[in-house]
Design a protein around this motif. Structure first.
Motif, PDB file in Angstrom:
ATOM      1  N   ASP A 157       0.780  -1.407  -0.347  1.00 40.81           N
ATOM      2  CA  ASP A 157      -0.294   0.131   0.064  1.00 40.81           C
ATOM      3  C   ASP A 157       0.795   0.635  -0.012  1.00 40.81           C
ATOM      4  O   ASP A 157       1.899   0.988   0.617  1.00 40.81           O
ATOM      5  CB  ASP A 157      -1.447  -0.211   1.204  1.00 40.81           C
ATOM      6  N   GLN A 158       0.302   2.364  -0.180  1.00 42.81           N
ATOM      7  CA  GLN A 158       0.863   4.132  -0.042  1.00 42.81           C
ATOM      8  C   GLN A 158       2.135   3.794  -1.490  1.00 42.81           C
ATOM      9  O   GLN A 158       3.174   4.234  -0.496  1.00 42.81           O
ATOM     10  CB  GLN A 158       1.176   4.110   1.178  1.00 42.81           C
ATOM     11  N   VAL A 159       1.547   2.791  -2.797  1.00 44.33           N
ATOM     12  CA  VAL A 159       3.054   3.349  -3.091  1.00 44.33           C
ATOM     13  C   VAL A 159       2.464   4.772  -4.863  1.00 44.33           C
ATOM     14  O   VAL A 159       2.058   4.912  -4.524  1.00 44.33           O
ATOM     15  CB  VAL A 159       2.811   2.156  -3.773  1.00 44.33           C
ATOM     16  N   TYR A 160       4.115   5.261  -4.115  1.00 41.05           N
ATOM     17  CA  TYR A 160       3.479   6.012  -5.695  1.00 41.05           C
ATOM     18  C   TYR A 160       3.973   5.330  -6.656  1.00 41.05           C
ATOM     19  O   TYR A 160       5.776   4.811  -6.589  1.00 41.05           O
ATOM     20  CB  TYR A 160       4.948   7.780  -5.124  1.00 41.05           C
ATOM     21  N   ALA A 161       3.871   6.057  -7.717  1.00 44.97           N
ATOM     22  CA  ALA A 161       4.076   5.070  -9.328  1.00 44.97           C
ATOM     23  C   ALA A 161       4.185   6.591 -10.343  1.00 44.97           C
ATOM     24  O   ALA A 161       3.521   7.379 -10.280  1.00 44.97           O
ATOM     25  CB  ALA A 161       3.566   4.093  -9.189  1.00 44.97           C
ATOM     26  N   GLY A 162       5.295   6.751 -11.174  1.00 49.36           N
ATOM     27  CA  GLY A 162       4.785   7.038 -12.490  1.00 49.36           C
ATOM     28  C   GLY A 162       5.286   5.953 -13.841  1.00 49.36           C
ATOM     29  O   GLY A 162       5.780   5.371 -13.793  1.00 49.36           O
ATOM     30  N   SER A 163       4.677   6.419 -14.729  1.00 49.87           N
ATOM     31  CA  SER A 163       5.107   5.737 -16.317  1.00 49.87           C
ATOM     32  C   SER A 163       5.911   6.398 -16.241  1.00 49.87           C
ATOM     33  O   SER A 163       6.424   7.532 -16.686  1.00 49.87           O
ATOM     34  CB  SER A 163       3.631   5.598 -16.846  1.00 49.87           C
ATOM     35  N   TYR A 164       6.622   5.889 -17.473  1.00 54.41           N
ATOM     36  CA  TYR A 164       8.461   6.231 -18.338  1.00 54.41           C
ATOM     37  C   TYR A 164       8.369   5.413 -19.470  1.00 54.41           C
ATOM     38  O   TYR A 164       7.607   4.730 -19.192  1.00 54.41           O
ATOM     39  CB  TYR A 164       9.838   5.816 -17.285  1.00 54.41           C
ATOM     40  N   GLN A 165       8.624   6.574 -20.535  1.00 52.34           N
ATOM     41  CA  GLN A 165       9.043   5.739 -21.862  1.00 52.34           C
ATOM     42  C   GLN A 165      11.476   5.757 -21.752  1.00 52.34           C
ATOM     43  O   GLN A 165      10.957   7.351 -22.085  1.00 52.34           O
ATOM     44  CB  GLN A 165       8.293   6.486 -22.792  1.00 52.34           C
ATOM     45  N   LEU A 166      11.400   4.867 -21.973  1.00 51.14           N
ATOM     46  CA  LEU A 166      13.386   5.265 -22.045  1.00 51.14           C
ATOM     47  C   LEU A 166      13.015   4.276 -23.373  1.00 51.14           C
ATOM     48  O   LEU A 166      13.290   3.345 -23.255  1.00 51.14           O
ATOM     49  CB  LEU A 166      13.514   4.551 -20.568  1.00 51.14           C
ATOM     50  N   LYS A 167      14.575   4.641 -24.306  1.00 47.21           N
ATOM     51  CA  LYS A 167      14.368   4.787 -25.866  1.00 47.21           C
ATOM     52  C   LYS A 167      13.033   3.840 -25.695  1.00 47.21           C
ATOM     53  O   LYS A 167      13.584   2.972 -26.866  1.00 47.21           O
ATOM     54  CB  LYS A 167      15.443   3.804 -25.378  1.00 47.21           C
ATOM     55  N   GLY A 168      12.004   4.363 -25.954  1.00 49.46           N
ATOM     56  CA  GLY A 168      10.755   3.503 -26.554  1.00 49.46           C
ATOM     57  C   GLY A 168      10.156   2.634 -25.535  1.00 49.46           C
ATOM     58  O   GLY A 168       9.553   1.516 -26.585  1.00 49.46           O
ATOM     59  N   GLN A 169      11.277   1.876 -24.755  1.00 47.74           N
ATOM     60  CA  GLN A 169      10.297   1.624 -23.834  1.00 47.74           C
ATOM     61  C   GLN A 169       9.653   1.502 -22.508  1.00 47.74           C
ATOM     62  O   GLN A 169       9.861   2.842 -21.554  1.00 47.74           O
ATOM     63  CB  GLN A 169      11.652   0.679 -22.910  1.00 47.74           C
ATOM     64  N   GLU A 170       8.724   1.211 -22.466  1.00 45.13           N
ATOM     65  CA  GLU A 170       7.676   1.314 -20.829  1.00 45.13           C
ATOM     66  C   GLU A 170       7.911   1.165 -19.891  1.00 45.13           C
ATOM     67  O   GLU A 170       8.337  -0.113 -19.715  1.00 45.13           O
ATOM     68  CB  GLU A 170       6.283   1.490 -21.239  1.00 45.13           C
ATOM     69  N   ALA A 171       7.913   1.425 -18.790  1.00 45.16           N
ATOM     70  CA  ALA A 171       7.942   1.380 -17.752  1.00 45.16           C
ATOM     71  C   ALA A 171       7.238   1.886 -16.465  1.00 45.16           C
ATOM     72  O   ALA A 171       6.552   2.781 -16.677  1.00 45.16           O
ATOM     73  CB  ALA A 171       9.554   0.795 -17.384  1.00 45.16           C
ATOM     74  N   THR A 172       6.747   0.848 -14.784  1.00 44.66           N
ATOM     75  CA  THR A 172       6.646   1.861 -14.766  1.00 44.66           C
ATOM     76  C   THR A 172       7.764   1.894 -13.238  1.00 44.66           C
ATOM     77  O   THR A 172       7.956   0.451 -12.848  1.00 44.66           O
ATOM     78  CB  THR A 172       5.191   1.642 -13.575  1.00 44.66           C
ATOM     79  N   GLY A 173       7.945   3.333 -12.449  1.00 45.45           N
ATOM     80  CA  GLY A 173       8.902   3.100 -11.798  1.00 45.45           C
ATOM     81  C   GLY A 173       8.066   3.849 -10.405  1.00 45.45           C
ATOM     82  O   GLY A 173       7.261   3.858 -10.742  1.00 45.45           O
ATOM     83  N   PHE A 174       8.350   2.477  -9.058  1.00 49.30           N
ATOM     84  CA  PHE A 174       7.405   3.270  -7.925  1.00 49.30           C
ATOM     85  C   PHE A 174       8.314   3.408  -6.637  1.00 49.30           C
ATOM     86  O   PHE A 174       9.709   3.004  -6.554  1.00 49.30           O
ATOM     87  CB  PHE A 174       6.526   1.966  -7.649  1.00 49.30           C
ATOM     88  N   ILE A 175       8.139   4.257  -5.292  1.00 52.68           N
ATOM     89  CA  ILE A 175       8.905   4.770  -4.408  1.00 52.68           C
ATOM     90  C   ILE A 175       7.544   4.660  -3.262  1.00 52.68           C
ATOM     91  O   ILE A 175       6.263   4.723  -3.634  1.00 52.68           O
ATOM     92  CB  ILE A 175       9.666   5.889  -4.133  1.00 52.68           C
ATOM     93  N   SER A 176       7.897   3.990  -2.214  1.00 46.98           N
ATOM     94  CA  SER A 176       6.755   3.793  -0.695  1.00 46.98           C
ATOM     95  C   SER A 176       7.903   3.832   0.296  1.00 46.98           C
ATOM     96  O   SER A 176       8.482   2.755   0.509  1.00 46.98           O
ATOM     97  CB  SER A 176       6.607   2.430  -0.671  1.00 46.98           C
TER      98      SER A 176
END
Lengths: 321, 643, 334
Positions: C232-251
């Motif tokens: 729970d309580q996770v901050y997340a953001g979407s990334y696009q790096l060199k055309g590849q997608e990923a989601t970074g998260f920090i809690s």
């Protein structure tokens, strides 16, 4: 001719419109029916107890029911203390099961016969005997011998006809609210006597004077077995009798309230006559080797001020045959 | 513009509105949804629905007063409703025309001859009204008991006077007979009231809706046509709508429509009890169709397309004329008029009704009620399968009001509200009941649409507060439709050691009316062979590989207990994996058990409102493992379950 | 038999005209009636008496006067028990983010009585909770509004984040009159709600590396994150790096040991859900990389933070983004 015909039709059409309009507007109901449905006028059973005779009790030790009843009334100053000339007496028996008298599950017919005879002897105008039994009413009254006893003694049997039941609310009660209660046989009645055997009862512990009024309830009354002690105490609120007579000459000490075998019976040699139904039950409990504390309904009824759980405080007249 | 054209416009106009109202009866605020559209208007204009429910229930509910307008217009104009307003009439009109459009004029005249069977609809009307009038009879029979009162005497005198008047007006052939009949009736009433209490057997039941064209059409379009069309188009509802026993509704509807190919307006002429009622109401109509002169050329063109089979050419049957105005149109000599004088060719007010037939239909109607109820359907033999919608009146009052129009089933957003079939008794036929297996959900917690739409308050217009037992209704508690019962022989966690608490999860009541008892069921016993890291190898076990890691399965020391149990995170045929961390760990050689954690559902009847969401969601898709029956429903104290 | 029509009489024409007039009146009557609609009677919850919050506060919509707008019915208020009455199905989303109270009211602009909008003011208790509700409800094509607060307009909806309050204004259409009304309402309401020093989540949000980040995607996931009920309580953001997608998260967790335990348990969960552990070469010690049905999950803990990459399209993207997050995170570096 045309004109007369037209006028006549105009009158007819006008009357049609007027009648429809009048009927419609009279019965117009903008809101719709209420949840409760049509309200029935409340009915209430009167209080049959005699204030001057409150807290009286006779305990007769012996094994002859008829003699015991006679001795008991004698000790209380005669039945005429309670039943007067011209009284209409209702005797509420326990006719719960279609079993022979020898099994002791129902009011003893000899005892009933003697009670009716004595009531008539002191001048009662009419005796009604009633119950709403568990098994089929007609079978119950005939197989238990009660029907015959009533007939031969000169009383009248009132079967629990459906139209005799009226929705009743007992003031201060939680369970007996808007519940069908046997009212019909009480029409004109001035005195009520409860007459029943002392019996073991699986759910409540004992079926005695107070539980005997269960036979006044109609409807799907077995729902009350979820809270048996409260309903018994409320029955004592519903019915304030003139007298209760608790037949512990022979008690059903096991497999109650139906029994089914003579082995379930035990000669306990005690007949209790009382104007206090709570005290009668408290004493009756001892015949089943129980204390009043084992039977919560006794304490509940006493707490409601319906009688005394401490029967000894009544200073009962004790007679031994 | 000819009057016939105007009539066609009117028919199309009202038919279109009727269809539109059926179409928009979905909850919502768009113009094509319910909003404030007067979707009950046709039912409210229906004098038979009004009279029937008034007789049976003793009151005229709100919008039903619209019927007074129809009655007033009919009394003055005649049966205008049939050819100008009635949507069912419009369907018959069109199909009858279709059936005859290639026939010659002679054949068409033949089809429009009056038939003795046109009297049948009057007998049907009287029978249905007599069945609805039981309550009135009951009161009348009780009256002599209250003879001490002035009103009682007045009423008796009124009955006598009415009988005498009938005699004097020659409506009864012999005045003395009428008086004797009146006295006989009084004697019967006094005798009855002294000897018995007729209220025990006489009762009222509203069965007009079986044949009343407006409820019939409303029901048929709501429950047949719209679902069938929407199944193809998918515009109205997310999921296909189903209505149980629709075949019977369809049978009646189709038969009524197709009979037009035998006789045009077959239903209107022979069956329609509403038409019969209007025929009677229009007895004194000021305007009527008829011939201007006693003599005409006798071409009979006026009967070529006579809708009512009222024979305007010969001897007009005034009560059969549906005011189609076709005769005015087809007569080449303008002989036919709609005017205040009677037809020059003569008229008779009604078809030939036999007194015997009238008495028989009245008696049958009155007798039908006890006959329907002797089975005890309103008493000890009531059907627990008949789960009524929230706010429904107690059953005896409910059947005095329900029109079987199907509006509640149409508006129900979840489709859970269904027409009761014959298995629930003839009286209950097509009245609303809940079938949790149909539709998208049970009865929704925050919806009171059925009571709001019900035209006769058979389902009371309750508020959400009343339904949910909030605010002023907190003391009374929520309305209960019945109670859920768990069938432990079918329930997965009870009978089959399979984890499932779908019913509990979906119970919308707060706190939940379904509670669970937690048990650990032993699936297998085994012995620990070795433990390698998180993997425990077992002997004596043959496990389904990969199936025990769902979180519901545990490994525990033989005998169990919360302190020596571990959740299994995965498994093979002969080993299980345990999560890392502290807690109990098995040791080699130890006797262990593989157990499943089960939550077995139980219903708390004191909280259950019988909404049926649990039954709807139960994964046992046939006969559900948790089912609602009507025990403990709020509307009947006699059916309560708990103290 | 040939038929010749008799001419239509005047009386017929006249009565026909009268009847048509009656039909017209009937039609108008029906149209008038359909406009009289009371949605309350058909099953919407009746509002409990009293406002959701103190008078003059952000929850007191009865006291809120908006020039140029007419309220459509009384304000309603809901608590945690009754929230699902109002927003069926989505209640869990708010409840898990600390929901305290909801006040709602409907309005319509006088220029268009058919159009309406409804304002929902959610009191989420804390700024984090409001941010969580705000960020998870955010639409992609939003247009930021200059109202002195975090606010944006998207089609028929207007969203505001202000301190512990999250506001949603839903309109029946996207006409200019409605949008004008919604803005006016938002302005009036913001006057009631004092601006906090800094909007919630800024501390964590600042930790996300800027390269490739879609800022609009930053959100606080309150419960059941990535399908796991313990997270729970996770901050997340979407990334696009060199055309590849990923989601970074920090809690941020309570302390380093809890962050470590949660990271381990999360990896166990991923393994249980069918993940395969990737060989560890090239990874900093303690980092776990898993392949789960073709996408990559990277999990590590750093000080009190649990962090990682979710659903990266390839191994390299997961590692690159993981390292970028690692650079920005405080705490003892591995």
């Amino acid at each position: 001719m045309d004109r007369r015909d037209f006028l006549r039709r105009a009158l007819g059409a006008g009357l049609t419109v007027a009648a429809a309009g009048a009927l419609g507007l009279t019965l117009y109901d903008p809101k719709g029916p209420s949840a409760a449905g049509p309200a029935l006028p409340p009915v209430k059973l009167p209080d049959f107890s005699l204030k001057a005779q409150a807290g009286r009790m006779a305990v007769v030790r012996g094994h002859e029911r008829v003699a015991a009843l006679q001795a008991g009334f004698k000790a209380l100053g005669g039945l005429e203390t309670f039943i007067h000339k011209g009284d209409q007496v209702l005797i509420k028996v326990n006719a719960g099961f279609a079993t022979p008298p020898s099994l002791g599950a129902t009011t003893n017919p000899e005892l009933l016969h003697e009670l009716i005879r004595q009531c008539l002897a002191v001048g009662a105008q009419r005796i009604v005997v009633t119950d709403n039994p568990i098994n089929d009413p007609q079978s119950c009254f005939s197989l238990s011998g009660i029907g015959q006893a009533v007939q031969s003694a000169g009383g009248a049997l009132a079967l629990p006809l459906e139209r005799y039941f009226r929705p009743t609310t007992v003031e201060g009660a939680r369970l007996i609210r808007d519940w069908p209660v046997l009212h019909g046989p009480f029409e004109g009645v001035t005195k009520v006597i409860g007459l029943c055997p002392v019996k073991d009862h699986h759910r409540s512990g004992a079926s005695m004077a107070m539980k005997n009024w269960y036979g006044l309830l109609g409807g799907r009354r077995n729902i009350f077995h979820q809270d048996i002690h409260t309903i018994i105490a409320e029955l004592a609120m519903l019915m304030r009798p003139t007298l209760v007579i608790l037949d512990g000459v022979v008690s059903m000490i096991s497999n109650g309230p139906t029994g089914g075998s003579p082995d379930d019976l035990k000669a306990t040699g005690t007949l209790i006559i009382s104007t206090d139904q709570v005290a009668a039950d408290a004493l009756g409990a001892t015949l089943l080797d129980k204390t009043p504390a084992d039977l919560p309904f006794i304490g509940q009824a006493a707490a409601l001020g319906l009688g005394r759980a401490d029967w000894r405080s009544l200073k009962a007249a004790e007679v031994s045959l | 513009m000819g009057i016939v054209t105007v009539r066609r416009v009117s028919q199309v106009f009202f038919f279109a509105w009727f269809l539109w109202f059926c179409l928009v009866s979905s909850l919502g605020e768009h113009y094509w949804q319910l909003r404030g559209w007067p979707v009950n208007w046709f039912l409210q204009l229906d004098p038979l629905a009004a009279l029937g429910s008034l007789l049976a229930s003793g009151s005229l509910y709100a919008g039903m007063a619209w019927a007074l307008l129809t009655i007033a217009l009919t009394a003055v104009l005649g049966r205008f409703f049939c050819s100008w307003v009635c949507p069912f009439g419009a369907m018959h009109h069109f199909l009858g025309w279709l059936a005859g459009w290639r026939l010659g004029a002679r054949q068409r005249v033949e089809r429009n001859r009056p038939h003795a069977a046109q009297a049948i609809k009057y007998y049907l009307l009287l029978g249905l009204l007599a069945a609805a009038g039981g309550q009135v009879l009951h009161h009348l029979a009780k009256l002599p008991l209250g003879l001490g009162s002035v009103s009682g005497w007045l009423l008796l005198l009124a009955i006598l006077a009415a009988c005498a008047a009938l005699g004097v007006r020659r409506l009864w052939p012999q005045p003395r007979q009428a008086l004797l009949a009146g006295l006989g009736l009084l004697a019967l009433m006094v005798g009855l009231s002294l000897w018995a209490s007729p209220g025990e057997i006489i009762g009222a039941t509203l069965q007009t809706g079986l044949l009343d064209p407006i409820p019939l059409a409303q029901r048929s379009i709501n429950l047949l046509l719209l679902p069938a069309l929407d199944a193809a188009s998918g515009q109205l509802w997310v999921a296909a709508r189903h209505y149980q026993g629709a075949w019977l509704i369809a049978l009646v509807f189709m038969a009524a429509l197709l009979l037009n190919f035998i006789v045009p307006r077959f239903y209107c002429r022979f069956i329609c009890p509403l038409g019969a009622l209007m025929g009677l109401l229009g007895h004194w109509a000021l305007w009527r169709v008829g011939r201007r002169e006693a003599k005409c050329r006798g071409c009979q063109l006026c009967e070529v397309s006579c809708e009512g089979a009222c024979e305007p050419f010969h001897h007009l049957r005034a009560s059969e004329c549906v005011l189609c105005m076709n005769c005015l149109d087809t007569c080449r000599d303008s002989q036919m008029t709609y005017a205040t004088r009677r037809s020059a060719a003569g008229e008779q007010p009604l078809p030939d009704l036999s007194r015997r037939g009238v008495v028989l239909s009245l008696v049958s109607g009155v007798a039908a009620v006890p006959a329907l109820r002797l089975g005890g359907v309103l008493g000890p033999n009531w059907s627990p399968a008949l789960v009524r919608p929230p706010g429904a009146l107690a059953e005896a009052q409910f059947v005095e009001r329900c029109l079987k129009c199907g509006q509640c089933m149409r508006v129900c957003p979840t489709n859970v509200l269904q027409p009761a079939g014959l298995e629930l008794g003839l009286e209950a036929l097509w009245t609303p009941t809940l079938n949790m297996r149909i539709g998208t959900s049970g009865c929704q917690l925050n919806c009171v649409a059925c009571g709001q739409i019900c035209p006769t308050a058979a389902i009371r217009p309750i508020t959400l507060d009343e339904k949910r037992g909030l605010g002023a209704f907190a003391k009374a508690g929520p309305l209960r439709l019945g109670t859920a019962f768990v069938d432990r022989g079918r329930c997965l966690p009870w009978a089959m050691d399979r984890p499932c608490i779908v019913c509990q999860e979906n119970c919308p009541v707060s706190p939940k009316a379904i509670i669970t008892r937690e048990v650990y069921g032993v699936l297998a016993r085994a012995r620990v062979k070795a433990q390698e890291g998180q993997t425990v190898r077992l002997t004596g076990a043959d496990l389904p590989p990969g199936r025990l890691g769902t979180g519901d399965y545990f490994l525990q020391a033989a005998g169990g207990g919360p302190t020596n149990r571990q959740r299994i995170s995965g498994n093979g045929a002969d080993h299980v994996k345990l999560p890392p961390g502290e807690g109990w760990q098995p040791s080699p050689g130890q006797e262990v058990e593989l157990v499943v954690r089960l939550q077995q559902p139980q219903v708390d009847a004191s909280r259950c409102i019988g909404c049926g969401v649990c039954e709807h969601e139960c994964p046992v898709s046939g006969l559900r493992a948790i089912r609602i029956t009507a025990e403990n429903e709020s509307r009947s104290a006699k059916r309560s379950l708990l103290l | 038999m040939p038929t010749t029509q008799a001419p239509t009489s005047r009386a017929q024409t006249l009565s026909g005209a009268v009847i048509l007039l009656v039909l017209l009146v009937v039609a108008l009557g029906i149209l008038y009636k359909q406009a009289l609609y009371d949605p309350l009677s058909w099953g919407r919850p009746t509002p409990p008496p009293g406002a959701a919050g103190p008078a003059g506060g952000p929850l007191d919509l009865a006291g809120l006067q908006v020039p140029g707008l007419a309220p459509l019915g009384p304000p309603e208020s809901f608590n945690a028990q009754t929230l699902s009455d109002k927003i069926n199905g989505k209640a869990e989303l708010y409840l898990s983010a600390g929901f305290k109270a909801l006040a709602t009211r409907r309005y319509h602009p006088p220029s268009d009585p058919q159009a309406w909008f409804e304002a929902f003011v959610f009191d989420q208790g804390q700024e984090q909770g409001a941010f969580s509700a705000f960020s998870t409800q955010r639409r992609n094509q939003g247009q930021a509004l200059d109202l002195g607060a975090v606010a944006h307009l998207s089609g028929t909806s207007l969203f505001i984040l202000r301190g512990p309050y999250y506001v949603e204004v839903i309109a029946s259409g996207d006409t200019p009159a409605l949008q004008e009304g919604m803005r006016a309402w938002a302005k009036a309401w913001l006057a009631l709600a004092p601006a906090p020093a800094k909007e919630a989540g800024q501390r964590e949000l600042d930790l996300f590396p800027a390269e490739g980040l879609d800022r609009a995607s930053l959100s606080l996931l309150s419960a059941n994150v990535f399908g796991w009920d313990k997270l729970d309580q996770v901050y997340a953001g979407s990334y696009q790096l060199k055309g590849q997608e990923a989601t970074g998260f920090i809690s941020r967790r309570a302390d380093a040991s809890q962050a470590k335990a949660l990271a381990d348990a999360y990896v166990e969960f991923l393994l249980g859900a069918g993940g395969r552990e990737e060989p560890g070469q090239g990874l900093p010690p303690g980092w776990r990389l898993l392949n789960i049905m073709g996408t990559y999950e990277l999990v590590f803990s750093q000080g009190a933070y649990l962090a990682g990459v979710h659903a990266a399209e390839d191994r390299q993207t997961a590692l690159d983004l993981g390292l970028a997050i690692h650079e920005r995170l405080p705490g003892d570096k591995p």
